[in-house]
Each structure stands twice: as C-alpha cells, then as structure tokens.
Motif scaffolding. Structure first.
Motif, PDB file in Angstrom:
ATOM      1  N   ASN A  26       0.815  -1.216   0.000  1.00 22.08           N
ATOM      2  CA  ASN A  26       0.000   0.000   0.000  1.00 22.08           C
ATOM      3  C   ASN A  26       0.845   1.260   0.000  1.00 22.08           C
ATOM      4  N   ARG A  27       2.028   1.198   0.604  1.00 20.53           N
ATOM      5  CA  ARG A  27       2.893   2.376   0.679  1.00 20.53           C
ATOM      6  C   ARG A  27       3.796   2.521  -0.540  1.00 20.53           C
ATOM      7  N   GLY A  28       3.682   1.592  -1.483  1.00 13.91           N
ATOM      8  CA  GLY A  28       4.378   1.748  -2.759  1.00 13.91           C
ATOM      9  C   GLY A  28       5.851   1.392  -2.751  1.00 13.91           C
ATOM     10  N   TYR A  29       6.296   0.565  -1.821  1.00 15.42           N
ATOM     11  CA  TYR A  29       7.699   0.161  -1.796  1.00 15.42           C
ATOM     12  C   TYR A  29       8.006  -0.788  -2.954  1.00 15.42           C
ATOM     13  N   ASP A  30       9.174  -0.590  -3.575  1.00 15.54           N
ATOM     14  CA  ASP A  30       9.646  -1.534  -4.583  1.00 15.54           C
ATOM     15  C   ASP A  30      10.184  -2.785  -3.886  1.00 15.54           C
ATOM     16  N   TRP A  31      10.425  -3.821  -4.677  1.00 18.06           N
ATOM     17  CA  TRP A  31      10.840  -5.101  -4.112  1.00 18.06           C
ATOM     18  C   TRP A  31      12.130  -5.003  -3.312  1.00 18.06           C
ATOM     19  N   ASP A  32      13.093  -4.234  -3.797  1.00 18.52           N
ATOM     20  CA  ASP A  32      14.411  -4.174  -3.138  1.00 18.52           C
ATOM     21  C   ASP A  32      14.665  -2.822  -2.490  1.00 18.52           C
ATOM     22  N   GLU A  33      13.631  -2.034  -2.297  1.00 16.17           N
ATOM     23  CA  GLU A  33      13.770  -0.750  -1.611  1.00 16.17           C
ATOM     24  C   GLU A  33      13.711  -0.972  -0.107  1.00 16.17           C
ATOM     25  N   GLU A  34      14.711  -0.445   0.609  1.00 12.50           N
ATOM     26  CA  GLU A  34      14.768  -0.669   2.047  1.00 12.50           C
ATOM     27  C   GLU A  34      13.699   0.153   2.756  1.00 12.50           C
ATOM     28  N   VAL A  35      12.998  -0.498   3.680  1.00 12.43           N
ATOM     29  CA  VAL A  35      11.914   0.147   4.425  1.00 12.43           C
ATOM     30  C   VAL A  35      12.515   1.010   5.525  1.00 12.43           C
ATOM     31  N   GLN A  36      12.043   2.271   5.624  1.00 17.47           N
ATOM     32  CA  GLN A  36      12.630   3.212   6.571  1.00 17.47           C
ATOM     33  C   GLN A  36      11.634   3.723   7.602  1.00 17.47           C
ATOM     34  N   ASP A  37      10.333   3.533   7.391  1.00 18.23           N
ATOM     35  CA  ASP A  37       9.358   4.120   8.310  1.00 18.23           C
ATOM     36  C   ASP A  37       9.103   3.197   9.506  1.00 18.23           C
ATOM     37  N   GLU A  38       7.998   3.478  10.257  1.00 17.39           N
ATOM     38  CA  GLU A  38       7.743   2.741  11.496  1.00 17.39           C
ATOM     39  C   GLU A  38       7.426   1.271  11.250  1.00 17.39           C
ATOM     40  N   VAL A  39       7.036   0.912  10.041  1.00 18.47           N
ATOM     41  CA  VAL A  39       6.761  -0.491   9.743  1.00 18.47           C
ATOM     42  C   VAL A  39       8.029  -1.329   9.902  1.00 18.47           C
ATOM     43  N   ALA A  40       9.181  -0.726   9.619  1.00 20.54           N
ATOM     44  CA  ALA A  40      10.454  -1.451   9.730  1.00 20.54           C
ATOM     45  C   ALA A  40      10.687  -1.927  11.163  1.00 20.54           C
ATOM     46  N   ASN A  41      10.302  -1.104  12.151  1.00 15.14           N
ATOM     47  CA  ASN A  41      10.480  -1.508  13.545  1.00 15.14           C
ATOM     48  C   ASN A  41       9.596  -2.707  13.891  1.00 15.14           C
ATOM     49  N   ARG A  42       8.388  -2.712  13.386  1.00 13.19           N
ATOM     50  CA  ARG A  42       7.489  -3.842  13.647  1.00 13.19           C
ATOM     51  C   ARG A  42       7.962  -5.110  12.948  1.00 13.19           C
ATOM     52  N   ILE A  43       8.481  -4.946  11.747  1.00 16.84           N
ATOM     53  CA  ILE A  43       9.012  -6.102  11.019  1.00 16.84           C
ATOM     54  C   ILE A  43      10.225  -6.673  11.738  1.00 16.84           C
ATOM     55  N   GLN A  44      11.117  -5.801  12.221  1.00 21.44           N
ATOM     56  CA  GLN A  44      12.306  -6.262  12.938  1.00 21.44           C
ATOM     57  C   GLN A  44      11.911  -7.005  14.217  1.00 21.44           C
ATOM     58  N   LEU A  45      10.901  -6.510  14.921  1.00 19.82           N
ATOM     59  CA  LEU A  45      10.431  -7.188  16.129  1.00 19.82           C
ATOM     60  C   LEU A  45       9.859  -8.551  15.788  1.00 19.82           C
ATOM     61  N   TRP A  46       9.123  -8.640  14.681  1.00 14.00           N
ATOM     62  CA  TRP A  46       8.556  -9.921  14.258  1.00 14.00           C
ATOM     63  C   TRP A  46       9.668 -10.910  13.913  1.00 14.00           C
ATOM     64  N   PHE A  47      10.736 -10.418  13.271  1.00 13.21           N
ATOM     65  CA  PHE A  47      11.885 -11.272  12.960  1.00 13.21           C
ATOM     66  C   PHE A  47      12.482 -11.854  14.240  1.00 13.21           C
ATOM     67  N   LEU A  48      12.641 -11.014  15.278  1.00 16.85           N
ATOM     68  CA  LEU A  48      13.251 -11.465  16.522  1.00 16.85           C
ATOM     69  C   LEU A  48      12.395 -12.522  17.225  1.00 16.85           C
ATOM     70  N   GLN A  49      11.087 -12.430  17.060  1.00 18.76           N
ATOM     71  CA  GLN A  49      10.179 -13.368  17.723  1.00 18.76           C
ATOM     72  C   GLN A  49      10.117 -14.724  17.024  1.00 18.76           C
ATOM     73  N   LEU A  50      10.696 -14.838  15.843  1.00 18.43           N
ATOM     74  CA  LEU A  50      10.657 -16.099  15.107  1.00 18.43           C
ATOM     75  C   LEU A  50      11.281 -17.251  15.892  1.00 18.43           C
ATOM     76  N   SER A  51      12.330 -16.945  16.642  1.00 17.57           N
ATOM     77  CA  SER A  51      13.016 -18.007  17.383  1.00 17.57           C
ATOM     78  C   SER A  51      12.113 -18.639  18.440  1.00 17.57           C
ATOM     79  N   SER A  52      11.077 -17.902  18.884  1.00 19.33           N
ATOM     80  CA  SER A  52      10.182 -18.428  19.908  1.00 19.33           C
ATOM     81  C   SER A  52       9.194 -19.454  19.366  1.00 19.33           C
ATOM     82  N   LEU A  53       9.101 -19.576  18.039  1.00 20.41           N
ATOM     83  CA  LEU A  53       8.179 -20.549  17.467  1.00 20.41           C
ATOM     84  C   LEU A  53       8.545 -21.975  17.878  1.00 20.41           C
ATOM     85  N   ALA A  54       9.824 -22.216  18.135  1.00 14.48           N
ATOM     86  CA  ALA A  54      10.255 -23.560  18.537  1.00 14.48           C
ATOM     87  C   ALA A  54       9.640 -23.974  19.867  1.00 14.48           C
TER      88      ALA A  54
END
Length: 249
Positions: free
Chosen positions: A72-100
């Motif tokens: 919706n925000r118009g990011y290209d495939w390889d454009e690095e995300v810089q807004d507040e969504v990046a913080n939420r994505i990074q937090l989601w990445f960190l929580q992946l290890s808890s799936l085990a």
C-alpha cells in the motif's frame, strides 16, 4: 527410524518438526541476522513459514498484514523500508526463534472410552484480517474432557474497506469450509459440529446500520466469553485475529 532412539527423537516431516518421543509437532523457523536488510522481497522470504496446519497462524498473519502495508505504501521489491513499519518487522523477525517453543500434540484423543466427539470451530475478524480455528473436543465416559487444535486458517482483509460484520461473515465461510473438511477427514456426522460465530449471531440485527459495527464487537466479545464458559471442561485458546499475538501466547 527407531523412535526409541534419542538421536532420532526429532525429525522433519513435511516441513514440520516431529518429536517421536513426546509425539508433538513444532514449526521450525530461524530469525535473520540483525543487519538483514528489510525490504519487501526479504520480508516475503522470511514470512513464508511453512505451516500447513495453521498451528501458528495468529503469528504468521502479522507478517502478511505488514507485507500488505508495504504494498500500500508503494515500496519496490528491493527498496529498504525506513518508516515505522520497519520496527514492527524487525520485532517480528526477533520473535521467530520463539516458534520452537510452540508444541502441538499429534494425537487428538486419549486412550480411553469416548462418550462424545465434537468439532468446535471459532471464527473472528478485524479490520486487518479474519480467520477460523477448529478444535477436536472429546468427552470421555469417566467425565473428563479434552480439546486439541486440529487446524486453523487466516487471511488478510481486502484492500477495499469493509465493516466488521461483513468481515466476520467472510470468516464464517472460512470456518464452514474448514469444519466440513475436518469432518470428512475424521468421518464425523454433520450433527457433531459446533460452529461459534459472532457475526451470525448478531448480524441480522444490524443489517443496514453500518454505524453500529463498533458496539457489535463489544457484544460479540461478551457472547464469546459466555460460550467459552458454557463449554465446561474444555480449553480453547481464543482466536487472536483482533490483536497482536506473539509465540509465547
């Protein structure tokens, strides 16, 4: 494979980890490094966690929602995300290890005489996503009851704005199809199904009154809690479509 051999206790089956000693399933996932570039392409790679039974769908659906936001925000495939969504994505990445730590029993019932079998399906929706989860509720002749997750499905909400009652009806369709598929697999009669759906209980009273969709959610929540209390002896982890959910929950 020798299931009594400890070195063969955990094996990978169809992308899932199966512990043959405890007879439980787990969803393996490895978080990316902290310096991993957050782009739409990389989010799609990491968020594609193979979960055919929907064991961790309340957590996976968050990645689908964030990926939709990037579109919706118009990011290209390889454009690095810089807004507040990046913080939420990074937090989601960190929580992946808890799936085990999320363990789901393979066996749906105990080895004792059964009195009643039911497929109990919950559906829920929010402005961002909707979904359904089905449980196998078994009442035994000694009065004990068990309930175990069978399957769940989740979908992101369409880009076109919709009211909560309409989204809940879409969730009801997902729940109905899920229940029918499970019943055919388990060879249960249609009378042994119980579908708990807030929209079907209340939607008829709000047709043509879209402004009442907000209090509808509050009424549905109270009814949802009441139904849970009526299912004595059962434990059903509630749907987490309406709120953020981490693996520990």
């Amino acid at each position: 494979m020798n299931i009594r051999d400890s070195k063969d206790a955990v094996t990978t089956t169809l992308g899932l980890q199966w512990n043959s000693t405890e007879d439980i399933l787990a969803v393996p996932a490895t978080p990316p490094p902290l310096d991993y570039p957050i782009t739409k392409r990389n989010v799609l790679k990491i968020a594609t966690v193979f979960d055919p039974l929907g064991l961790v769908s309340p957590f996976i659906v968050q990645a689908k929602i964030m990926l939709q936001e990037l579109w919706n925000r118009g990011y290209d495939w390889d454009e690095e995300v810089q807004d507040e969504v990046a913080n939420r994505i990074q937090l989601w990445f960190l929580q992946l290890s808890s799936l085990a730590n999320v363990k789901i029993p393979c066996c749906l019932q105990n080895q004792q005489p059964v009195k009643l079998k039911e497929v109990v399906t919950f559906v829920d929706a929010s402005q961002q996503a909707y979904g359904a989860s089905s449980y196998f509720r078994i009442e035994y002749e000694d009065g004990t009851v068990t309930s175990r997750l069978i399957d769940s499905k989740s979908k992101v909400a369409p880009l076109t704005p919709m009211t909560i009652p309409r989204l809940e009806l879409m969730g009801a369709i997902v729940g109905l199809r899920l229940t029918q598929s499970i019943s055919r697999t388990l060879r249960l009669p249609i009378t042994a199904q119980l579908c708990i759906q807030t929209a079907l209980m209340y939607y008829s009273g709000f047709v043509g009154e879209e402004e009442t969709s907000v209090p509808l959610s509050e009424i549905a929540l109270e009814k949802y809690k009441l139904v849970l209390n009526q299912l004595s002896g059962s434990t059903f982890p509630p749907m987490k479509i309406q709120q953020t959910c981490v693996p520990e929950e």
